[in-house]
Design an enzyme around this catalytic site. Structure first.
Site, PDB file in Angstrom:
ATOM      1  N   ASN A 164       0.811  -1.223   0.000  1.00 46.33           N
ATOM      2  CA  ASN A 164       0.000   0.000   0.000  1.00 46.33           C
ATOM      3  C   ASN A 164       0.842   1.270   0.000  1.00 46.33           C
ATOM      4  O   ASN A 164       0.311   2.366  -0.124  1.00 46.33           O
ATOM      5  CB  ASN A 164      -0.958  -0.002   1.200  1.00 46.33           C
TER       6      ASN A 164
ATOM      7  N   ARG B  24     -16.970   1.096  -2.954  1.00 44.36           N
ATOM      8  CA  ARG B  24     -15.775   1.885  -2.610  1.00 44.36           C
ATOM      9  C   ARG B  24     -15.793   3.153  -3.445  1.00 44.36           C
ATOM     10  O   ARG B  24     -15.159   3.249  -4.490  1.00 44.36           O
ATOM     11  CB  ARG B  24     -14.509   1.056  -2.835  1.00 44.36           C
TER      12      ARG B  24
ATOM     13  N   ARG C 172      -2.116 -10.850  -5.144  1.00 41.65           N
ATOM     14  CA  ARG C 172      -2.163  -9.381  -5.283  1.00 41.65           C
ATOM     15  C   ARG C 172      -1.325  -8.693  -4.214  1.00 41.65           C
ATOM     16  O   ARG C 172      -0.823  -7.592  -4.444  1.00 41.65           O
ATOM     17  CB  ARG C 172      -3.606  -8.887  -5.144  1.00 41.65           C
TER      18      ARG C 172
ATOM     19  N   ASP D 222      -7.433  -3.985   7.528  1.00 41.35           N
ATOM     20  CA  ASP D 222      -6.736  -5.020   6.757  1.00 41.35           C
ATOM     21  C   ASP D 222      -6.216  -6.157   7.635  1.00 41.35           C
ATOM     22  O   ASP D 222      -5.852  -7.217   7.118  1.00 41.35           O
ATOM     23  CB  ASP D 222      -5.548  -4.409   5.993  1.00 41.35           C
TER      24      ASP D 222
ATOM     25  N   CYS E  39     -15.956  -3.392  -5.223  1.00 46.14           N
ATOM     26  CA  CYS E  39     -15.202  -4.640  -5.289  1.00 46.14           C
ATOM     27  C   CYS E  39     -15.627  -5.538  -4.154  1.00 46.14           C
ATOM     28  O   CYS E  39     -16.670  -5.321  -3.552  1.00 46.14           O
ATOM     29  CB  CYS E  39     -13.709  -4.383  -5.282  1.00 46.14           C
TER      30      CYS E  39
HETATM   31  C1  UD1 Z   1      -6.659   1.843   1.524  1.00 45.92           C
HETATM   32  C2  UD1 Z   1      -5.873   0.559   1.438  1.00 45.92           C
HETATM   33  C3  UD1 Z   1      -6.722  -0.609   1.939  1.00 45.92           C
HETATM   34  C4  UD1 Z   1      -7.238  -0.315   3.333  1.00 45.92           C
HETATM   35  C5  UD1 Z   1      -7.936   1.039   3.379  1.00 45.92           C
HETATM   36  C6  UD1 Z   1      -8.345   1.456   4.780  1.00 45.92           C
HETATM   37  C7  UD1 Z   1      -4.413   0.917  -0.456  1.00 45.92           C
HETATM   38  C8  UD1 Z   1      -4.054   0.540  -1.859  1.00 45.92           C
HETATM   39  N1  UD1 Z   1      -5.497   0.325   0.045  1.00 45.92           N
HETATM   40  O1  UD1 Z   1      -7.779   1.705   0.670  1.00 45.92           O
HETATM   41  O2  UD1 Z   1      -5.905  -1.769   1.958  1.00 45.92           O
HETATM   42  O3  UD1 Z   1      -8.166  -1.315   3.700  1.00 45.92           O
HETATM   43  O4  UD1 Z   1      -7.064   2.066   2.871  1.00 45.92           O
HETATM   44  O5  UD1 Z   1      -7.239   1.472   5.613  1.00 45.92           O
HETATM   45  O6  UD1 Z   1      -3.726   1.678   0.179  1.00 45.92           O
HETATM   46  N2  UD1 Z   1     -14.440   6.614   1.172  1.00 45.92           N
HETATM   47  C9  UD1 Z   1     -15.456   7.421   0.713  1.00 45.92           C
HETATM   48  N3  UD1 Z   1     -15.214   8.213  -0.383  1.00 45.92           N
HETATM   49  C10 UD1 Z   1     -14.007   8.237  -1.009  1.00 45.92           C
HETATM   50  C11 UD1 Z   1     -12.978   7.405  -0.535  1.00 45.92           C
HETATM   51  C12 UD1 Z   1     -13.218   6.600   0.561  1.00 45.92           C
HETATM   52  O7  UD1 Z   1     -16.553   7.424   1.259  1.00 45.92           O
HETATM   53  O8  UD1 Z   1     -13.850   8.992  -1.992  1.00 45.92           O
HETATM   54  C13 UD1 Z   1     -14.679   5.749   2.348  1.00 45.92           C
HETATM   55  C14 UD1 Z   1     -14.571   4.260   2.003  1.00 45.92           C
HETATM   56  O9  UD1 Z   1     -15.794   3.756   1.516  1.00 45.92           O
HETATM   57  C15 UD1 Z   1     -14.191   3.652   3.338  1.00 45.92           C
HETATM   58  C16 UD1 Z   1     -13.347   4.746   3.991  1.00 45.92           C
HETATM   59  O10 UD1 Z   1     -13.624   5.936   3.279  1.00 45.92           O
HETATM   60  O11 UD1 Z   1     -15.335   3.426   4.131  1.00 45.92           O
HETATM   61  C17 UD1 Z   1     -11.864   4.475   3.953  1.00 45.92           C
HETATM   62  O12 UD1 Z   1     -11.467   4.191   2.639  1.00 45.92           O
HETATM   63  P1  UD1 Z   1     -10.025   4.600   2.099  1.00 45.92           P
HETATM   64  O13 UD1 Z   1      -9.179   5.023   3.256  1.00 45.92           O
HETATM   65  O14 UD1 Z   1     -10.178   5.539   0.974  1.00 45.92           O
HETATM   66  O15 UD1 Z   1      -9.482   3.223   1.557  1.00 45.92           O
HETATM   67  P2  UD1 Z   1      -8.621   2.992   0.244  1.00 45.92           P
HETATM   68  O16 UD1 Z   1      -7.701   4.142   0.041  1.00 45.92           O
HETATM   69  O17 UD1 Z   1      -9.521   2.577  -0.866  1.00 45.92           O
END
Ligand code: UD1
Length: 422
Positions: A23, A121, A397, A305, A116
């Site tokens: 990550n 997401r 992955r 995670d 996914c």
């Molecule tokens: C990253 C990690 C993933 C980890 C997650 C939370 C990577 C590649 N992946 O995923 O392994 O599980 O952080 O620690 O680094 N959200 C919104 N709107 C947005 C973006 C996010 O509502 O535009 C919400 C998501 O639905 C979720 C929360 O915010 O409930 C956290 O998501 P986010 O921190 O963005 O996770 P990722 O960056 O996708």
């Protein structure tokens, strides 16, 4: 079809070097587009999501080559600013390239990364932040087209501390005129790693690791050599593997400061975790005990995670442990598979209650997602008989080679293709 065959019942012993962080390296690979020169990333994990990022870079005109665990990227021949539909679908976090491509050339296009395995997401925070910087974004069906021309630095407050949105906006801000301030930013160690990489290339990013990240854009940048941080989730997986099987292991490279909530949970269950400057030693008691509620939360809370692997480690603990998943909607998909092995788990919405059992039995199970798949391996180490784990594409992955690593620690595990060892 490939599967892992794990015969449980062996204690884990010995030492393992932790891989570089998936990550962390994914946003850093996107960030190489902002370095005006050649970048060499050391401790770069060789796994499928990294290969997908390399494919994206090559499709954009860049070159990339491996030498052991070092990946060298040269983005000087960058010529395209669109990521193909196929590559966006291969890896959700390809959306992280959006900010970097916009910063580099003022426009970008990719497909909308759909929901996914973990549930919906959304990327609304990524898009609203980019719009606040002046990007014009057109969402047409499954396609996203961004026209930034000249991004301008601005103040952005995230409604939730999204890791991906913080990273995307940091990257875009590097190409914007003036200063950007991201408030309620994610504080994950991978954000700090990205900031350190950008600064090593001549960028000006401050405050990473706190809730306010400040980026001064349009700095003169250059190439650099950078060592990717160790993978705290892979480390958590192997610590939980030892907790599940019983054992005495040393994880070289694991950083206790990134793993506070995981180590606290393992200690509460009766494990002796002893960090030093080079890694973490873990010794387990004859039987783990159940622990207080495990609530997933943004860093420094308990990482979503690591929820599944800790759950797997506690399946045979003495007593009941309650889990509360607060980040993603569908993050208990591994539960059904763990039940096939004799686990006693009940799910009520975002809460799962694990009642410790005295025995688990080997079964045929399928990885449902990356960390859910790791949980099946962790549980299998404590099960009587053979467990067959299939759908290994999920594990590939995020883990360089989970078979190699667990067998280095003494586990009885083989990977077979159509019943032939590979
Ligand atoms: C990253 C990690 C993933 C980890 C997650 C939370 C990577 C590649 N992946 O995923 O392994 O599980 O952080 O620690 O680094 N959200 C919104 N709107 C947005 C973006 C996010 O509502 O535009 C919400 C998501 O639905 C979720 C929360 O915010 O409930 C956290 O998501 P986010 O921190 O963005 O996770 P990722 O960056 O996708």
């Amino acid at each position: 079809m490939e599967e892992l065959i794990i015969r449980g019942g062996r204690r884990l012993r010995g030492e393992l070097q932790v891989q570089g962080a998936k990550n962390s390296v994914l946003p850093i690979l996107a960030a190489t587009l902002l370095a005006n020169g050649v970048v060499t990333l050391r401790n770069c994990p060789r796994l499928r999501d990294v290969e997908t990022s390399v494919k994206i870079l090559r499709a954009l005109g860049c070159t990339a080559s491996w030498d052991g665990d070092a990946l060298t990227v040269d983005t000087s021949a960058f010529r395209d600013c669109a990521i193909s539909d196929a590559l966006t679908r291969e890896m959700r976090s390809s959306v992280i390239f959006l900010g970097a491509i916009l910063a580099r050339c003022g426009q970008a296009a990719c497909s909308m990364p759909g929901g996914c395995q973990l549930g919906p997401r959304p990327i609304d925070l990524h898009l609203s932040g980019l719009r606040a910087m002046g990007a014009e974004i057109c969402e047409r069906g499954e396609t996203l087209r961004c026209d930034g021309c000249r991004l301008r630095g601005t103040d952005i407050t995230l409604s939730t501390p999204s890791v991906g949105a913080t990273e995307n906006l940091m990257l875009a801000a590097c190409g914007a005129d003036g200063v950007s301030v991201i408030s309620n930013a994610a504080r994950e160690p991978e954000i700090v790693d990205l900031a350190q990489f950008l600064n090593a290339c001549g960028g000006d990013v401050r405050g990473a690791g706190s809730s306010t990240v400040t980026v001064a854009g349009r700095r003169e940048t250059h190439g650099c050599a950078y060592r990717v941080m160790p993978d705290r989730i892979a480390a958590a997986t192997y610590l939980c593997a030892a907790a599940s099987a019983g054992g005495d292991i040393y994880l070289r490279g694991a950083r206790a400061r990134d793993l506070g909530a995981v180590l606290a949970a393992l200690r509460e269950s009766g494990c002796d975790a002893a960090p030093d400057s080079d890694g973490i030693a873990l010794r387990t008691p004859p039987r783990l005990k159940a622990i207080g509620p495990v609530r997933t939360a943004p860093y420094p809370g308990f990482p979503t995670d690591a929820q599944s692997v800790l759950m797997a480690a506690l399946l045979k603990a003495d007593g009941a442990t309650v889990f509360e998943e607060n980040l993603f909607e569908s993050r208990y998909r591994h539960v059904g598979e763990l039940r096939r092995m004799g686990a006693d788990i009940r799910v009520f919405g975002r809460v799962a209650v694990v009642n410790g059992v005295t025995d688990l039995r080997g079964a045929s199970v399928e990885c449902t997602d990356l960390r859910g798949g790791a949980a099946l391996c962790v549980a299998a180490l404590a099960a009587d008989g053979e467990t067959h784990v299939s759908a290994l594409r999920h594990l590939d992955r995020g883990y360089e080679d989970i078979r190699r690593d667990l067998s280095r620690l003494g586990a009885d595990i083989v990977r077979v293709t159509d019943c032939e060892s590979v």
